[in-house]
Write a protein that holds these residues in place. Structure first.
Motif, PDB file in Angstrom:
ATOM      1  N   ASP A 129      18.608  67.524   1.516  1.00  0.00           N
ATOM      2  CA  ASP A 129      19.162  67.073   0.242  1.00  0.00           C
ATOM      3  C   ASP A 129      20.570  66.511   0.421  1.00  0.00           C
ATOM      4  O   ASP A 129      20.893  65.433  -0.062  1.00  0.00           O
ATOM      5  CB  ASP A 129      19.207  68.244  -0.750  1.00  0.00           C
ATOM      6  N   HIS A 130      21.395  67.278   1.121  1.00  0.00           N
ATOM      7  CA  HIS A 130      22.763  66.824   1.354  1.00  0.00           C
ATOM      8  C   HIS A 130      22.770  65.488   2.068  1.00  0.00           C
ATOM      9  O   HIS A 130      23.573  64.605   1.778  1.00  0.00           O
ATOM     10  CB  HIS A 130      23.522  67.867   2.179  1.00  0.00           C
ATOM     11  N   MET A 131      21.855  65.363   3.023  1.00  0.00           N
ATOM     12  CA  MET A 131      21.754  64.115   3.768  1.00  0.00           C
ATOM     13  C   MET A 131      21.376  62.964   2.842  1.00  0.00           C
ATOM     14  O   MET A 131      21.996  61.896   2.861  1.00  0.00           O
ATOM     15  CB  MET A 131      20.678  64.290   4.833  1.00  0.00           C
ATOM     16  N   GLY A 132      20.358  63.194   2.051  1.00  0.00           N
ATOM     17  CA  GLY A 132      19.923  62.170   1.113  1.00  0.00           C
ATOM     18  C   GLY A 132      21.025  61.796   0.140  1.00  0.00           C
ATOM     19  O   GLY A 132      21.215  60.623  -0.200  1.00  0.00           O
ATOM     20  N   ASP A 133      21.781  62.802  -0.278  1.00  0.00           N
ATOM     21  CA  ASP A 133      22.875  62.538  -1.210  1.00  0.00           C
ATOM     22  C   ASP A 133      23.894  61.576  -0.608  1.00  0.00           C
ATOM     23  O   ASP A 133      24.325  60.621  -1.256  1.00  0.00           O
ATOM     24  CB  ASP A 133      23.577  63.856  -1.582  1.00  0.00           C
ATOM     25  N   LEU A 134      24.271  61.847   0.646  1.00  0.00           N
ATOM     26  CA  LEU A 134      25.273  60.980   1.273  1.00  0.00           C
ATOM     27  C   LEU A 134      24.750  59.553   1.398  1.00  0.00           C
ATOM     28  O   LEU A 134      25.467  58.591   1.102  1.00  0.00           O
ATOM     29  CB  LEU A 134      25.652  61.507   2.666  1.00  0.00           C
ATOM     30  N   ILE A 135      23.499  59.429   1.820  1.00  0.00           N
ATOM     31  CA  ILE A 135      22.952  58.090   2.020  1.00  0.00           C
ATOM     32  C   ILE A 135      22.877  57.327   0.702  1.00  0.00           C
ATOM     33  O   ILE A 135      23.259  56.147   0.623  1.00  0.00           O
ATOM     34  CB  ILE A 135      21.571  58.178   2.699  1.00  0.00           C
ATOM     35  N   GLU A 136      22.431  58.015  -0.335  1.00  0.00           N
ATOM     36  CA  GLU A 136      22.375  57.355  -1.646  1.00  0.00           C
ATOM     37  C   GLU A 136      23.782  56.936  -2.096  1.00  0.00           C
ATOM     38  O   GLU A 136      23.976  55.844  -2.635  1.00  0.00           O
ATOM     39  CB  GLU A 136      21.769  58.316  -2.692  1.00  0.00           C
ATOM     40  N   ARG A 137      24.735  57.799  -1.843  1.00  0.00           N
ATOM     41  CA  ARG A 137      26.103  57.485  -2.238  1.00  0.00           C
ATOM     42  C   ARG A 137      26.598  56.241  -1.509  1.00  0.00           C
ATOM     43  O   ARG A 137      27.168  55.324  -2.097  1.00  0.00           O
ATOM     44  CB  ARG A 137      27.008  58.685  -1.952  1.00  0.00           C
ATOM     45  N   ARG A 138      26.351  56.205  -0.190  1.00  0.00           N
ATOM     46  CA  ARG A 138      26.790  55.051   0.590  1.00  0.00           C
ATOM     47  C   ARG A 138      26.091  53.772   0.130  1.00  0.00           C
ATOM     48  O   ARG A 138      26.675  52.689   0.133  1.00  0.00           O
ATOM     49  CB  ARG A 138      26.504  55.297   2.068  1.00  0.00           C
ATOM     50  N   LEU A 139      24.826  53.915  -0.259  1.00  0.00           N
ATOM     51  CA  LEU A 139      24.102  52.745  -0.752  1.00  0.00           C
ATOM     52  C   LEU A 139      24.697  52.272  -2.071  1.00  0.00           C
ATOM     53  O   LEU A 139      24.823  51.065  -2.313  1.00  0.00           O
ATOM     54  CB  LEU A 139      22.619  53.071  -0.940  1.00  0.00           C
ATOM     55  N   ASP A 140      25.081  53.210  -2.911  1.00  0.00           N
ATOM     56  CA  ASP A 140      25.670  52.846  -4.190  1.00  0.00           C
ATOM     57  C   ASP A 140      27.021  52.176  -4.001  1.00  0.00           C
ATOM     58  O   ASP A 140      27.386  51.252  -4.734  1.00  0.00           O
ATOM     59  CB  ASP A 140      25.839  54.103  -5.068  1.00  0.00           C
TER      60      ASP A 140
END
Lengths: 215, 215
Positions: B74-85
Motif C-alpha cells: 500500500d505504501h508503495m502504491g501510495d508513493l507511485i500514485e503521488r509521483r504520478l499525480d
DNA sequence: GCTATGATGTAAACGGTGTCTACATTGTAG
DNA sequence: CTACAATGTAGACACCGTTTACATCATAGC
C-alpha cells in the motif's frame, strides 16, 4: 547411519570434514526449502555432531548461509557456462547476441528448476570470491564477458556497453524472482514461459538502444 | 507506556483493536529490520498483551507477515500514485511515456528509501486484494493502466502491449532488489543512481520494441 | 618416543521464538 | 438477565542460535 562418516567408517572424536559436511547438508536442505531451511542444528544433527561443533567452522548461522549461498551461485554459474558451451557458435555479432540470449535463458532456467537454490544464492550478500580451481567464472564475470563480446564483435557501441551489466541483469533477475515465489508465481506455465521469453528477448533492445528518451 | 492503549487510556481485559495494533507494531519493525523483524511475540509485547492473544487474529506468523506485506505494498502504491499525480501532464504519447518513466523511478525510489518495507512487501506472496476505500489501485493495476495509456495514445502498438507488464516490471523490480541488499548493494551512490537511471530509461526500448531477434 | 599445545568436538545451559491447550474474562444477542 | 461467542491469559512444548566450561585428539618440537 547416524554418527558415521559419509564414507561409512566409524568416526572417532574428530569428524575430519565437518565444515564440508555441514555445508553439504545445508545445501541439500536449501534445495527444497530455500534459505530458511538452512539451520545450524539440523546440519550438525545430520553430521552426527553436537550443535556447538559448528562454531569451530562458522562464526554464526549467517556464516554458514554465506557458504551455502556461494555453492548455489556456483551451481548457477555452472549451468550457464554449460548452456553457453552447448550453444551453436555463430560468428561475429550474431554469435555475441546469441550468447547473451542463451545466458539470460539459462539464468531463468536455473531459477525455475532450482528455486530453493536460487533464492538461497541471493538471500545473503556474498563478496566475490577469487576464481576457484576448475570452477566457473562467477555469474557477474560471465555476464561481463558476454557483453564485452558484443563490443568486440561490433554488435554494440562502447557507449551502449556502459552499465549494460545492470540493464541485462536487472531484467533477467527481476523476471526470475517474480516468477519463482514472487508475485508472478501463479502464472500458468505457458503464460509464464511466454513472459520469460518476452523478457529475455527484450534485453537485446534494452542493451542495444542507449540515449535519451524522446520526452 | 506499557500495558496502555496507544491512546493512553488504561485498558481492560480486552484490547479493542489488537489486530490493528499488532500490524502497526510489526509494520514499524519491518521498516527498519525487514521481514525478519516481524516477530509475533515482539508485537504482542509492544501491545501489552500475551503471546497467545495474537492467535485470535492471525492463523500463524505468516498470516501476520501477509498483513504487513499488504501494508507495505500500500505504501508503495501510495508513493507511485503521488509521483504520478505530481508529474507534469504532457499530452498524448509523450505523457504516456513520461508516466511509465515516472512510475518506474518511483518504484525504485521507494525501494531505496524504504528497503525494509520494500523487502517485506515481497517477502511473502499476497493475493490481490479488492481495492480499498481511499486506497490506491495496487501496484500491478497502476502498471497496467500506464501501459494501456501507451496504446490508447498510440505510443505503442497493441502487439507491443502484450505482456509488457512483465517486461517493465522485471527491469524495475530487478534493479530495485539488486541495489537494495542484493549483489549491487555496495555500488557507490553516484554509480548506483546512474545505473538506476539507465535501467529505467531502457524500459522504454524494451516495451517499444517487439519482435524476433536478428538471430 | 613423550609431552605441551592448539584444534576440534561435547554437554549443558540461556534466552528467544512460534505454537498449542486449558482456562479466565468480557461483550452481546436473545 | 443469561447463555454464548469472542477475546485475552498462563503455562507449557519443541525448536532455534549462541555461549561456556570441559573433553579428546593430532602433532610439532624436544
Amino acid at each position: 547411519m547416524s554418527n558415521l562418516r559419509s564414507g561409512g567408517t566409524e568416526r572417532s572424536y574428530h569428524h575430519g570434514h565437518l565444515r564440508h559436511a555441514l555445508v553439504d547438508s545445508a545445501v541439500s536442505a536449501a534445495r527444497s526449502g530455500g534459505p530458511e531451511a538452512v539451520v545450524l542444528r539440523a546440519a550438525t544433527r545430520k553430521a552426527g555432531v553436537s550443535a556447538g561443533a559448528a562454531y569451530r567452522h562458522f562464526a554464526d548461522r549467517d556464516d554458514l548461509l554465506r557458504a551455502v549461498a556461494r555453492r548455489c551461485l556456483d551451481h548457477m554459474g555452472d549451468l550457464i557456462e554449460r548452456r553457453l558451451d552447448e550453444a551453436e557458435p555463430l560468428p561475429g555479432s550474431d554469435g555475441a547476441w546469441r550468447r547473451l540470449h542463451v545466458a539470460g535463458r539459462a539464468y531463468v532456467e536455473f531459477a525455475i528448476n532450482e528455486p530453493g537454490w536460487f533464492h538461497t544464492a541471493f538471500a545473503i550478500p556474498v563478496e566475490a570470491q577469487p576464481r576457484r580451481e576448475g570452477g566457473n567464472r562467477g555469474l557477474f564475470q560471465i555476464l561481463v564477458d558476454v557483453l564485452d563480446q558484443l563490443v568486440t564483435t561490433g554488435a554494440i557501441t562502447p557507449e551502449a556497453r556502459l552499465r549494460a551489466e545492470y540493464v541485462a541483469w536487472s531484467s533477467v533477475h527481476g523476471i526470475a524472482t517474480l516468477v519463482t515465489g514472487g508475485s508472478l508465481r501463479d502464472l500458468p506455465p505457458a503464460e509464464r514461459d511466454a513472459s520469460i521469453d518476452r523478457v529475455v528477448r527484450s534485453v537485446t533492445f534494452q542493451v542495444d538502444n542507449v540515449g535519451n528518451l524522446p520526452i
